[in-house]
Design a protein around this motif. Structure first.
Motif, PDB file in Angstrom:
ATOM      1  N   UNK A 148       0.830  -1.205   0.000  1.00 43.05           N
ATOM      2  CA  UNK A 148       0.000   0.000   0.000  1.00 43.05           C
ATOM      3  C   UNK A 148       0.864   1.255   0.000  1.00 43.05           C
ATOM      4  N   UNK A 149       1.945   1.230   0.800  1.00 44.17           N
ATOM      5  CA  UNK A 149       2.830   2.396   0.854  1.00 44.17           C
ATOM      6  C   UNK A 149       3.465   2.655  -0.507  1.00 44.17           C
ATOM      7  N   UNK A 150       3.889   1.579  -1.177  1.00 42.62           N
ATOM      8  CA  UNK A 150       4.482   1.720  -2.518  1.00 42.62           C
ATOM      9  C   UNK A 150       3.445   2.238  -3.505  1.00 42.62           C
ATOM     10  N   UNK A 151       2.223   1.677  -3.459  1.00 41.46           N
ATOM     11  CA  UNK A 151       1.164   2.096  -4.386  1.00 41.46           C
ATOM     12  C   UNK A 151       0.806   3.566  -4.182  1.00 41.46           C
ATOM     13  N   UNK A 152       0.732   3.999  -2.927  1.00 37.69           N
ATOM     14  CA  UNK A 152       0.403   5.407  -2.662  1.00 37.69           C
ATOM     15  C   UNK A 152       1.529   6.332  -3.118  1.00 37.69           C
ATOM     16  N   UNK A 153       2.767   5.888  -2.930  1.00 43.88           N
ATOM     17  CA  UNK A 153       3.885   6.714  -3.384  1.00 43.88           C
ATOM     18  C   UNK A 153       3.886   6.833  -4.900  1.00 43.88           C
ATOM     19  N   UNK A 154       3.627   5.713  -5.590  1.00 40.46           N
ATOM     20  CA  UNK A 154       3.590   5.741  -7.058  1.00 40.46           C
ATOM     21  C   UNK A 154       2.439   6.611  -7.557  1.00 40.46           C
ATOM     22  N   UNK A 155       1.278   6.532  -6.874  1.00 39.99           N
ATOM     23  CA  UNK A 155       0.136   7.352  -7.284  1.00 39.99           C
ATOM     24  C   UNK A 155       0.452   8.836  -7.124  1.00 39.99           C
ATOM     25  N   UNK A 156       1.117   9.198  -6.045  1.00 37.60           N
ATOM     26  CA  UNK A 156       1.482  10.598  -5.832  1.00 37.60           C
ATOM     27  C   UNK A 156       2.517  11.040  -6.853  1.00 37.60           C
ATOM     28  N   UNK A 157       3.516  10.174  -7.142  1.00 35.74           N
ATOM     29  CA  UNK A 157       4.550  10.522  -8.122  1.00 35.74           C
ATOM     30  C   UNK A 157       3.955  10.672  -9.513  1.00 35.74           C
TER      31      UNK A 157
END
Length: 551
Positions: free
Chosen positions: A249-258
């Motif tokens: 989830x942390x990776x997915x949220x970071x990718x979505x923000x990027x």
């Protein structure tokens, strides 16, 4: 018999409000699916849809084989007056309903009712499959194994909170479900009860879907996670356990923000370049009109062609902007912005117990209970974690330290200038007979009505809750109101008795952060293992069988 539960394109909500959409989920024998999300995201609604208790907004839920027994155990905060332990367990396991159905169809045997024999055969099979035949024989041994010294005929309303939690666990252990749906099964369980629940869930052959805010329980049990994201209005299924879900989830949220920031930067750059091109094009036209004499056709034509080229570049830039693939900005979830207001430092010695003893005679079925003798001192700045089984005397110990209960023997004293902030298990700090806003204002008269409403809104309590009687609020709403009160009044002694009960995961994480930044004295009673690990503590007290061990 084991069953497989399948949801396809499932959408759920209330009235015109859709909470989640397009969920595809298969729960096979041995699967343990954890459902997580903020309060109000639709977790309990999802369980009711899977149980067939609600009609979906869209999609379907199916079970194979079609006669598989889906057991849904919802949260129960109120006990039914007059209901015995045996009746409660029969109702929760489905045995009571199965018995009633069998007796009803048996009464039709020999009558002229079409299909009476087949209906009775189906009801009998279900009665046998759910374990109703020998439930009465199995119940006493299970109650004894869980340390309950009360019989099946004891009334549920006469039990303590810890005893009632163990009876609820007994109902689960005695159930024979093909698919198990559990809503907050860890609430009010002590560490021994949690260990038994974990062993039961991990050992089940049946598929399980459960809602829980106990992070350690989720980490130890679940094999998949369904996240209902209220902020993004999205639903996602993560394979792997709870800790793997947190990382993914942390990776997915970071990718979505990027991805959004890359899109926003690219769009801003193109818009700026298009604006510059338009300015150049306009400037070129103005220059051509000002500098070109009417008889200078060659120069006028050249400047006109230059202006057209600039206009073409503008159109190309606007076309590139239009072709950009839109990336939605990730919406931020509502976050409990919680701080514990600090009061001026009080006395060096906050509380003292000297050979203190408390005796409870108890009403049946409760047994007489003795806490102590206990000799303890709490000094300013101490941070104490308190653990122990249900019924061991943890809450009684807190009441002694705070002066809410006088000892039957020995001495108890509370230091001078101690400003106490307390959240008890019953969340009883606010007058239940008043609307929330009025009850809150009565305790913080220095705040205006507008200030009270603003503060409560920060804790997710809106106009409906502010105008509702405190006694009608949900346990989660009462907990958030109690936390808001801590923020409104300065404290130098913070006493929390099971503070994470009924809080969702984001709020629990915010509570941990607030406790980390709080510099006053802390007494924390909890069975939340991750909370006890994550919060900075310098002492541990273990209460068991009326004795306190300091470690």
């Amino acid at each position: 018999m084991s069953g497989t539960l399948v949801a396809k394109g499932l959408s759920g909500g209330h009235g015109h409000r859709v909470l989640f959409e397009e969920l595809d989920l298969t729960v096979a024998p041995g699967d343990v699916v954890g459902v997580v999300g903020a309060n109000g995201a639709g977790k309990s609604t999802l369980l009711q849809l899977l149980a067939g208790r609600l009609t979906p907004v869209a999609g379907i839920v199916s079970i194979a084989p079609s006669d598989a027994f889906v057991g849904w155990l919802p949260q129960e905060h109120e006990r039914v007056p007059g209901e015995t332990i045996a009746a409660y367990v029969a109702r929760r396991t489905g045995a009571a309903a199965a018995t009633a159905a069998m007796e009803e169809t048996a009464a039709l045997l020999g009558s002229d009712t079409p299909g009476a024999d087949d209906a009775y055969a189906v009801a009998l099979d279900h009665w046998l499959a759910c374990g109703a035949a020998d439930l009465e024989d199995r119940l006493p041994a299970t109650l004894a194994e869980l340390g309950l010294d009360v019989g099946p005929d004891a009334l549920m309303t006469a039990l303590s909170g810890g005893q009632a939690a163990r009876v609820a666990l007994a109902a689960l252990l005695l159930s024979w479900f093909d698919v198990v749906l559990l809503d907050e099964p860890t609430n009010d369980l002590d560490l021994d009860g949690l260990a038994r629940l974990e062993a039961f869930v991990r050992g089940l052959r049946a598929g399980v879907v459960l809602v829980s805010h106990d992070r350690e329980f989720l980490a130890r049990c679940v094999t998949r996670v369904v996240e209902l994201d209220l902020a993004q209005h999205q639903v996602a299924v993560y394979d792997g356990g709870y800790d793997a879900y947190l990382e993914e989830r942390a990776v997915a949220r970071r990718h979505a923000r990027e991805a959004y920031e890359e899109f926003a930067d690219k769009k801003a750059d193109l818009v700026a370049r298009a604006r510059t091109q338009r300015e150049w094009s306009s400037q070129g036209v103005r220059n051509a009109m000002r500098k070109s004499p009417d008889n200078d056709k060659i120069r006028r034509r050249a400047q006109s062609e230059s202006s057209e080229k600039q206009a073409q570049k503008v159109r190309q830039m606007e076309s590139r902007i239009a072709r950009l693939e839109e990336v939605e900005e990730p919406r931020k979830e509502w976050v409990l912005q919680f701080e514990i207001a600090a009061a001026p430092r009080g006395s060096t010695v906050v509380a003292t117990l000297d050979g203190a003893v408390v005796r409870h005679t108890g009403d049946p079925p409760a047994e007489p209970f003795v806490l102590g003798p206990v000799s303890l001192q709490v000094s300013a700045g101490d941070r104490v974690g308190i653990t122990g089984p249900n019924g061991a005397g943890k809450t009684t110990l807190l009441r002694l330290l705070l002066g809410h209960r006088e000892p039957d023997e020995g001495r108890a004293s509370l230091g001078a200038s101690v400003a106490v902030g307390e959240i008890d298990q019953a969340r009883s700090g606010l007058d239940e007979a008043l609307p929330l806003g009025d009850a809150f204002e009565a305790l913080v008269p220095a705040m205006t009505s507008a200030e009270v409403r603003t503060l409560l809104a920060k804790f997710g309590l809106k106009a409906d809750q502010v105008g509702s009687l405190v006694g009608r609020l949900s346990p989660g709403e009462r907990t958030r109101a109690a936390l808001a009160l801590l923020q409104a009044r300065g404290v130098n002694l913070l006493v929390l008795d099971e503070p994470t009960n009924h809080l969702d995961l984001p709020a629990i994480e915010q509570l941990e952060q607030a406790l980390d930044s709080y510099d006053g004295t802390l007494l924390l009673v909890s069975h939340d293992r991750r909370l006890l690990e994550n919060v900075r503590l310098d002492q541990r007290w273990h209460v068991e069988a009326g004795r306190v061990t300091v470690g």
